[in-house]
Design a protein around this motif. Sequence first.
Motif, PDB file in Angstrom:
ATOM      1  N   LYS A 186       9.287  16.690   7.788  1.00  0.00           N
ATOM      2  CA  LYS A 186      10.097  17.891   7.982  1.00  0.00           C
ATOM      3  C   LYS A 186      11.504  17.732   7.422  1.00  0.00           C
ATOM      4  O   LYS A 186      12.186  18.726   7.155  1.00  0.00           O
ATOM      5  CB  LYS A 186      10.139  18.247   9.466  1.00  0.00           C
ATOM      6  N   ILE A 187      11.934  16.490   7.254  1.00  0.00           N
ATOM      7  CA  ILE A 187      13.225  16.227   6.607  1.00  0.00           C
ATOM      8  C   ILE A 187      13.060  16.149   5.085  1.00  0.00           C
ATOM      9  O   ILE A 187      13.835  16.731   4.320  1.00  0.00           O
ATOM     10  CB  ILE A 187      13.839  14.908   7.134  1.00  0.00           C
ATOM     11  N   LEU A 188      12.027  15.433   4.643  1.00  0.00           N
ATOM     12  CA  LEU A 188      11.886  15.113   3.223  1.00  0.00           C
ATOM     13  C   LEU A 188      11.400  16.280   2.370  1.00  0.00           C
ATOM     14  O   LEU A 188      11.826  16.434   1.217  1.00  0.00           O
ATOM     15  CB  LEU A 188      10.938  13.922   3.062  1.00  0.00           C
ATOM     16  N   VAL A 189      10.510  17.098   2.902  1.00  0.00           N
ATOM     17  CA  VAL A 189       9.971  18.199   2.103  1.00  0.00           C
ATOM     18  C   VAL A 189      11.060  19.203   1.711  1.00  0.00           C
ATOM     19  O   VAL A 189      11.220  19.533   0.524  1.00  0.00           O
ATOM     20  CB  VAL A 189       8.796  18.895   2.824  1.00  0.00           C
ATOM     21  N   GLY A 203       0.805  -1.211   0.000  1.00  0.00           N
ATOM     22  CA  GLY A 203       0.000   0.000   0.000  1.00  0.00           C
ATOM     23  C   GLY A 203       0.836   1.257   0.000  1.00  0.00           C
ATOM     24  O   GLY A 203       2.066   1.235  -0.130  1.00  0.00           O
ATOM     25  N   MET A 204       0.135   2.371   0.147  1.00  0.00           N
ATOM     26  CA  MET A 204       0.759   3.689   0.208  1.00  0.00           C
ATOM     27  C   MET A 204       0.021   4.505   1.259  1.00  0.00           C
ATOM     28  O   MET A 204      -1.200   4.657   1.200  1.00  0.00           O
ATOM     29  CB  MET A 204       0.708   4.378  -1.153  1.00  0.00           C
ATOM     30  N   VAL A 205       0.756   5.019   2.239  1.00  0.00           N
ATOM     31  CA  VAL A 205       0.170   5.662   3.412  1.00  0.00           C
ATOM     32  C   VAL A 205       0.564   7.139   3.449  1.00  0.00           C
ATOM     33  O   VAL A 205       1.750   7.467   3.298  1.00  0.00           O
ATOM     34  CB  VAL A 205       0.651   4.954   4.704  1.00  0.00           C
ATOM     35  N   PRO A 206      -0.394   8.039   3.648  1.00  0.00           N
ATOM     36  CA  PRO A 206      -0.051   9.463   3.750  1.00  0.00           C
ATOM     37  C   PRO A 206       0.710   9.762   5.038  1.00  0.00           C
ATOM     38  O   PRO A 206       0.449   9.158   6.080  1.00  0.00           O
ATOM     39  CB  PRO A 206      -1.421  10.155   3.730  1.00  0.00           C
ATOM     40  N   VAL A 207       1.649  10.701   4.950  1.00  0.00           N
ATOM     41  CA  VAL A 207       2.482  11.074   6.088  1.00  0.00           C
ATOM     42  C   VAL A 207       2.109  12.484   6.547  1.00  0.00           C
ATOM     43  O   VAL A 207       2.074  13.421   5.735  1.00  0.00           O
ATOM     44  CB  VAL A 207       3.975  11.022   5.700  1.00  0.00           C
ATOM     45  N   ASP A 208       1.846  12.627   7.834  1.00  0.00           N
ATOM     46  CA  ASP A 208       1.485  13.931   8.390  1.00  0.00           C
ATOM     47  C   ASP A 208       2.605  14.939   8.114  1.00  0.00           C
ATOM     48  O   ASP A 208       3.776  14.658   8.364  1.00  0.00           O
ATOM     49  CB  ASP A 208       1.263  13.802   9.901  1.00  0.00           C
ATOM     50  N   PRO A 209       2.257  16.114   7.586  1.00  0.00           N
ATOM     51  CA  PRO A 209       3.288  17.104   7.246  1.00  0.00           C
ATOM     52  C   PRO A 209       4.065  17.622   8.445  1.00  0.00           C
ATOM     53  O   PRO A 209       5.147  18.200   8.287  1.00  0.00           O
ATOM     54  CB  PRO A 209       2.497  18.221   6.556  1.00  0.00           C
ATOM     55  N   ASN A 210       3.538  17.424   9.652  1.00  0.00           N
ATOM     56  CA  ASN A 210       4.249  17.856  10.855  1.00  0.00           C
ATOM     57  C   ASN A 210       5.098  16.745  11.472  1.00  0.00           C
ATOM     58  O   ASN A 210       5.693  16.942  12.537  1.00  0.00           O
ATOM     59  CB  ASN A 210       3.267  18.380  11.908  1.00  0.00           C
TER      60      ASN A 210
END
Length: 230
Positions: free
Chosen positions: A32-35, A20-27
């Motif tokens: 905070k590392i990947l963005v 699957g593919m799971v959304p990651v909370d932006p906080n």
Amino acid sequence: MMVWVYDKRPANNSAFVYFGMVPVDPNSIEAKILVPYARGVLNVLGVNNGPSHAEVILTPTGPCLVEMNVRAHGGDGNWRSLARGLTGGYSQVEVTVDSYLDKKQFSVIPNLPPSPFKASGQEIILVSFSRGKVIATPGYDVIRCLSSFVYMETGIKVGSWVERTVDLLTGIGSVILMHSDKQMLDRDIARIRQVENNNELFEYERSGAMFTAASQRHLSEIIVQEGDDF
């Protein structure tokens, strides 16, 4: 910019099977590392406009770039309804169109999705622990009746030949689940995994159908050995 994580696990004697593919909370720490990392890559490449799709491995020593493409996220766009539900009304596709055709609407889109998300959801990639010629698809009816069911995409139908899932190409299909109640979502995910584990997605022609004994165990315990057919 939205962050997702692929759910990959060992199955059917393969080390990395997509579940699957799971959304990651932006906080989250990961986001905070990947963005900033992904935005930095785009800046280095000179990409200033349009959608992008990056895949990055987060290692103990930091991000490791797998790919950066100047295109929208793939999967035939089946994630759009999920993204709209998570964000409260927009996805990468709508935002890209707005950037060209509706500057005012584009200007109010935030840099990151809301935290927490507006709903709970994820993409499930269906995994087969058996192989054979399909004569019925009872598992599809079970999935469509789930409370969090939104959408299902699959090329497997009556008459198709199914192989055990060992990679993305042998995945059975994609299911989008979303619900306001995370507990309901978790129950539905568990139900789909139960159907897979018990080889209840399909009915096969009796001659030539083969099942993996290990698929009767919990997914986290799967270790498939040669000769497990019965």
